[in-house]
Design a protein around this motif. Structure first.
Motif, mmCIF file in Angstrom:
data_model
loop_
_atom_site.group_PDB
_atom_site.id
_atom_site.type_symbol
_atom_site.label_atom_id
_atom_site.label_comp_id
_atom_site.label_asym_id
_atom_site.label_seq_id
_atom_site.Cartn_x
_atom_site.Cartn_y
_atom_site.Cartn_z
ATOM 1 N N ARG A 31 0.824 -1.203 0.000
ATOM 2 C CA ARG A 31 0.000 0.000 0.000
ATOM 3 C C ARG A 31 0.859 1.255 0.000
ATOM 4 O O ARG A 31 0.569 2.219 -0.711
ATOM 5 N N ARG A 32 1.926 1.248 0.784
ATOM 6 C CA ARG A 32 2.828 2.418 0.798
ATOM 7 C C ARG A 32 3.436 2.645 -0.581
ATOM 8 O O ARG A 32 3.635 3.785 -1.003
ATOM 9 N N ASP A 60 -15.047 1.742 -6.716
ATOM 10 C CA ASP A 60 -14.150 2.802 -7.163
ATOM 11 C C ASP A 60 -13.143 2.275 -8.179
ATOM 12 O O ASP A 60 -12.647 1.143 -8.054
ATOM 13 N N LEU A 115 -0.264 3.064 -3.421
ATOM 14 C CA LEU A 115 -1.386 3.987 -3.226
ATOM 15 C C LEU A 115 -0.849 5.385 -2.941
ATOM 16 O O LEU A 115 -0.147 5.596 -1.946
ATOM 17 N N ARG A 116 -1.173 6.310 -3.817
ATOM 18 C CA ARG A 116 -0.695 7.685 -3.637
ATOM 19 C C ARG A 116 -1.755 8.648 -4.128
ATOM 20 O O ARG A 116 -2.534 8.329 -5.043
ATOM 21 N N PRO A 117 -1.811 9.846 -3.558
ATOM 22 C CA PRO A 117 -2.806 10.839 -4.000
ATOM 23 C C PRO A 117 -2.665 11.135 -5.494
ATOM 24 O O PRO A 117 -1.560 11.346 -5.996
ATOM 25 N N GLY A 118 -3.772 11.111 -6.210
ATOM 26 C CA GLY A 118 -3.754 11.386 -7.641
ATOM 27 C C GLY A 118 -3.370 10.207 -8.503
ATOM 28 O O GLY A 118 -3.400 10.306 -9.735
ATOM 29 N N THR A 147 -6.424 3.035 -5.866
ATOM 30 C CA THR A 147 -7.115 3.696 -4.761
ATOM 31 C C THR A 147 -7.262 2.815 -3.528
ATOM 32 O O THR A 147 -7.420 3.325 -2.420
ATOM 33 N N SER A 148 -7.260 1.501 -3.701
ATOM 34 C CA SER A 148 -7.311 0.589 -2.554
ATOM 35 C C SER A 148 -6.646 -0.716 -2.949
ATOM 36 O O SER A 148 -6.608 -1.078 -4.138
#
Length: 288
Positions: free
Chosen positions: A25-26, A60, A29-32, A36-37
């Motif tokens: 996940r690190r 999503d 998954l990042r903003p933008g 998303t999951s």
């Protein structure tokens, strides 16, 4: 509970450790970003089926579901895909192309193949070829072998794209003589977290390129990239088509709709949009 039933016994094979979910996940998954999951389940029938059910209720874009083991994984033509726990990558993602014309969505499994091949070249150091429309091939002892497959299905208002990839399977674990794995192909790394990050980052890149070009495979560079990595082109193949029709010819091109174009013995060129393809002139002299 007997000792063999304890949770620790699930991880007794030190060559096949479980995936580190927080680390994945690190890393992904990042903003933008597209993803998303991300969830990992120990075992399930099919990650594609699981996401398709969730998509019916609304899901999503960028949802990633990974299984350490699949008991009813599905390929094309309802074929099954099974492998020992933690011996490969078994995952599905949910994509929502939105305003991209629906007739161009057929490129998504081919796009995923390009993404997988380029991602694995970097992360595993393995030359992965593409067999139209959805197989990943590696070379084992001079012969082409199937190491993975891709399945795309419409679900909800998007597409579930699933992949099964043999990573650490040993020769005595292969489901068929024509199967292979990254380990048997001499991969420099069989660390599944490294491979998964490489494939998903590559998929995010190619999907972004394709969407930015409004799904135009030529403008996005996807059509050229697929043709460059496609082991089917230039080969004599047999296509088993819907309706029990068979077509034999030389695979000469991938057209703008992602179809395989065959040049038949009568000099005609016929596009194939769906079918089971057999390489009649395969590397190493075998059928693929």
């Amino acid at each position: 509970m007997t000792p063999s039933d304890t949770p620790q016994s699930r991880w007794s094979d030190l060559d096949r450790p479980p995936l580190n979910v927080p680390a994945l996940r690190r890393g992904l998954l990042r903003p933008g970003g597209l993803w998303t999951s991300l969830d990992v389940v120990e075992t399930t029938g099919s990650t594609n089926s699981d996401l398709a059910r969730r998509a019916a209720a609304g899901l999503d874009e960028g949802t990633v579901l990974i299984a350490e083991e699949q008991t009813a994984g599905r390929g094309r033509l309802d074929r099954t895909w099974t492998a020992p726990a933690r011996s490969g990558l078994f995952f599905s993602v949910y994509l929502k192309p939105g305003v991209i014309p629906a007739e161009r969505w057929g490129w998504l499994p081919l796009l995923t193949g390009v993404a997988a091949a380029t991602g694995l070249a970097r992360s595993a150091g393995v030359d992965t070829a593409l067999k139209w429309p959805n197989d990943l091939l590696v070379t084992v002892e001079g012969a082409e072998r199937k190491a993975g497959g891709i399945l795309a299905e419409r679900a909800g208002d998007g597409v579930v794209v699933g992949m099964g990839l043999n990573v650490s399977l040993r020769a005595d674990e292969l489901p068929a003589p024509t199967a292979g794995s990254l380990a048997l192909a001499g991969a420099v790394s069989t660390d599944r977290e490294t491979l998964l990050r490489g494939v998903l980052r590559s998929l995010e890149h190619w999907y972004g390129q394709w969407r930015a070009a409004d799904g135009d495979a030529a403008a996005s560079g996807l059509q050229e990239a697929y043709a460059a990595g496609c082991a089917t082109l230039g080969r004599t193949v047999r296509a088993q088509l819907p309706g029990d029709r068979t077509l034999t010819g030389e695979a000469v091109a991938i057209d703008g709709d992602g179809r395989l174009v065959l040049s038949t013995g009568n000099g005609l060129q016929e596009p194939v949009s769906a079918g089971d393809i057999v390489h009649l002139r395969g590397a190493g002299g075998g059928l693929v």
